[in-house]
Write an enzyme that holds these catalytic residues in place. Structure first.
Site, mmCIF file in Angstrom:
data_model
loop_
_atom_site.group_PDB
_atom_site.id
_atom_site.type_symbol
_atom_site.label_atom_id
_atom_site.label_comp_id
_atom_site.label_asym_id
_atom_site.label_seq_id
_atom_site.Cartn_x
_atom_site.Cartn_y
_atom_site.Cartn_z
ATOM 1 N N ARG A 90 0.837 -1.203 0.000
ATOM 2 C CA ARG A 90 0.000 0.000 0.000
ATOM 3 C C ARG A 90 0.875 1.256 0.000
ATOM 4 O O ARG A 90 0.559 2.233 -0.691
ATOM 5 C CB ARG A 90 -0.913 0.002 1.227
ATOM 6 C CG ARG A 90 -1.751 1.266 1.346
ATOM 7 C CD ARG A 90 -2.625 1.251 2.579
ATOM 8 N NE ARG A 90 -3.402 2.471 2.680
ATOM 9 C CZ ARG A 90 -4.331 2.700 3.608
ATOM 10 N NH1 ARG A 90 -4.572 1.794 4.525
ATOM 11 N NH2 ARG A 90 -4.994 3.834 3.623
ATOM 12 N N CYS A 164 -19.130 -1.676 0.964
ATOM 13 C CA CYS A 164 -18.274 -0.548 1.317
ATOM 14 C C CYS A 164 -18.941 0.195 2.466
ATOM 15 O O CYS A 164 -20.161 0.156 2.619
ATOM 16 C CB CYS A 164 -18.097 0.382 0.116
ATOM 17 S SG CYS A 164 -17.040 1.815 0.422
ATOM 18 N N TYR A 244 -14.021 10.538 -1.799
ATOM 19 C CA TYR A 244 -13.077 10.094 -2.827
ATOM 20 C C TYR A 244 -13.151 10.964 -4.083
ATOM 21 O O TYR A 244 -12.225 10.955 -4.895
ATOM 22 C CB TYR A 244 -13.338 8.630 -3.200
ATOM 23 C CG TYR A 244 -12.909 7.656 -2.133
ATOM 24 C CD1 TYR A 244 -11.595 7.204 -2.065
ATOM 25 C CD2 TYR A 244 -13.805 7.204 -1.175
ATOM 26 C CE1 TYR A 244 -11.191 6.317 -1.084
ATOM 27 C CE2 TYR A 244 -13.415 6.323 -0.181
ATOM 28 C CZ TYR A 244 -12.106 5.883 -0.136
ATOM 29 O OH TYR A 244 -11.706 5.016 0.851
#
Length: 421
Positions: A90, A164, A244
Site C-alpha cells: 500500500r 463498502c 473520494y
C-alpha cells in the site's frame, strides 16, 4: 450459522467482532473462523475477539486457521477483507504515482490499478476454494478495489456481493444531524464504489421526503469540512459527493498535499503496531479507541446487516451494495458493477430504480467504468500493454507520458505479485 473471515488477522477485525457481538440477535453466529496466513497476528486478534465475545455474553465459538480450505468449509458466508502485499505494498501504491505527478491512492488511479492486479487473482483463487468446498456459501467482498473485485467474482459465477462503508457512514452522519434513528434515513446513493454521490436523503424510506436541501442549508459547512471540499462546490452541486471525489475535483491540490506528508500507509502501519501490542494485553476485552482512527467506520454494522439479509430475514430490506447494473444505469452495460441501494435477500441483491443522473455524474461514471473494464482485463490476463491501456483510460491519468511512466513503475514495484511479469 458459521461465518469465515479471510484476512481475519487484520487489526481491523475487532471492529467486526464487536459488531457480531452487539448484533447477535440480527445475525446469530454459532462459529466464526478467522483465516489468515499470519499465525502470529491471528493469535493476538483471536485472543481479543474471544474476550470481546465473552464480555458481551456471546455464546459463539471463535476458531482460527491458516488453511483457507479448512476455514471456509461448511461456512454459510465468507467475508473477504484481505490486503495482498500488506501495508508495504500500500505504501508503494501511495508513493510512486506521485513521481509522475499523479495521485497516489490505494483504491483509485495508478495505485488502485496496482492493487487490483495483485488482488483479483488471489480473490478468485479463494472463491474457487469456497465453491469446491461449499458452493452455496455467499461471498461478501470488502476487499478493495471493491467494484473491480466484485465484478471479477460475479463474472466467474460466484455468489458474491460487494460492500463498502461509505454509504453507511453518510447514513449515520446524516441521522445525527437530523436527530433521528439511522434506520429512518434512506440514501439516494448512486455511482460506483468510491465514485458516488448522495443525490437525496429521504426520511422513512425510498419514497420519503428528501431533506437533503435542508441538510445542506443548515449543516453545509460541517458536511463540506468532512469532505475536505469547499462549501461553494457542495452548494453548486446540490448533492453530497463521496470524499473520494476530491481526487477528481481537486487533483492537483491533492498531489501537492500528498507530496508534503507521510503516506497514509505509513500512518496505518505505525497504528497497527500499536494496536497489536494492545491486543496482546489479556485485560483488554473491548475494541480500543485507537481502532476508530484505522478507518472503515461502521463496517461491522454494514457487514452484519448484509450477511443477515443474504442468509435469512434478519437484515434491512434495502442496503447500499455493489452488484450487477442490470439496466439500473441505462448508459452502462448490464454486467457493470455499480454501488446503489438494492433489495437484499436470500437470492442476492436487486438494485432499486435510481434518479436520472446529470451528465456531470453520468459521464464520470461511464469513464471510470471503462477504466474498470480494462483494469479487470489486465488483472485476469496480464501484460504490459493491458496495464498501459487501463492507465491511459483512467480520468486521473489520461496522458501518454504519464501512462508510460506509471506502467513501468507499477510493474517494477509489483513484479513479485504478477505471475506474468
Amino acid at each position: 450459522m458459521k461465518l469465515a473471515v479471510v484476512g481475519g488477522g487484520s487489526t481491523y477485525t475487532p471492529e467486526l467482532i464487536d459488531g457480531f457481538a452487539r448484533l447477535r440477535d440480527t445475525l446469530p453466529i454459532e462459529e466464526l473462523v478467522l483465516v489468515d496466513p499470519a499465525a502470529d497476528r491471528l493469535e493476538l486478534v483471536s485472543g481479543l475477539a474471544r474476550r470481546i465475545f465473552a464480555k458481551q455474553d456471546h455464546a459463539g465459538k471463535i476458531t482460527t486457521t491458516t488453511d483457507i480450505d479448512a476455514g471456509v468449509a461448511d461456512a454459510d458466508a465468507v467475508l473477504l477483507q484481505l490486503r495482498v502485499g500488506g501495508q508495504a505494498a500500500r505504501n508503494q501504491d501511495e508513493t510512486w504515482p506521485l513521481e509522475c505527478g499523479c495521485v497516489g491512492q490505494e483504491t483509485t488511479g495508478a495505485g488502485g490499478l496496482a492493487k487490483a492486479l495483485r488482488t483479483v487473482p488471489v480473490v478468485l483463487d479463494i472463491a474457487e476454494r469456497v465453491r469446491r468446498t461449499n458452493p452455496d456459501a455467499w461471498i461478501i467482498d470488502f476487499t478493495n478495489p471493491v467494484g473491480i473485485v466484485t465484478r471479477a467474482l460475479l463474472q466467474a459465477g460466484h455468489k458474491a456481493v460487494g460492500l463498502c462503508n461509505v454509504a453507511i457512514g453518510f447514513q449515520r452522519k446524516f441521522a445525527r444531524l437530523l436527530e433521528v434513528e439511522p434506520g429512518q434515513v434512506h440514501l439516494d446513493h448512486v455511482g460506483l464504489n468510491h465514485l458516488s454521490w448522495e443525490l437525496g436523503v429521504r426520511l422513512g424510506g425510498p419514497d420519503g421526503e428528501n431533506v437533503l436541501p435542508k441538510l445542506l442549508a443548515e449543516h453545509g459547512d460541517a458536511i463540506a469540512d468532512d469532505l475536505h471540499m469547499p462549501r461553494k462546490l457542495v452548494d453548486r452541486l446540490g448533492v453530497v459527493p463521496s470524499y473520494y471525489l476530491r481526487y477528481f475535483y481537486a487533483h492537483d491540490e491533492v498531489v501537492k498535499e500528498l507530496g508534503t506528508k507521510p503516506s497514509r500507509a505509513a500512518e496505518v502501519a505505525a497504528m497497527e503496531k500499536e494496536l497489536l501490542e494492545m491486543y496482546g494485553d489479556p485485560a483488554l476485552d473491548e475494541k480500543p479507541e485507537l481502532l476508530a482512527k484505522r478507518g472503515g467506520a461502521f463496517y461491522s454494522e454494514a457487514a452484519v446487516d448484509l450477511a443477515a439479509s443474504l442468509l435469512g430475514d434478519g437484515g434491512s430490506p434495502v442496503q447500499v451494495v455493489n452488484t450487477y447494473n442490470n439496466g439500473t444505469l441505462p448508459f452502462l452495460a448490464d454486467d457493470a458493477v455499480i454501488e446503489v441501494p438494492a433489495r437484499v435477500g436470500r437470492d442476492g441483491a436487486v438494485p432499486l430504480a435510481v434518479p436520472a443522473l446529470d451528465p456531470l455524474y453520468a459521464g464520470l461514471i461511464a469513464n471510470v467504468t471503462a477504466y474498470e473494464d480494462l483494469a479487470l482485463e489486465a488483472a485476469l490476463r496480464g501484460g504490459r500493454d493491458r496495464v498501459f491501456k487501463a492507465l491511459l483510460a483512467h480520468p486521473l491519468i489520461g496522458q501518454f507520458d504519464y501512462a508510460e511512466g506509471l506502467t513501468d513503475r507499477l510493474i517494477a514495484h509489483n513484479r513479485e505479485h504478477l505471475a506474468w511479469a
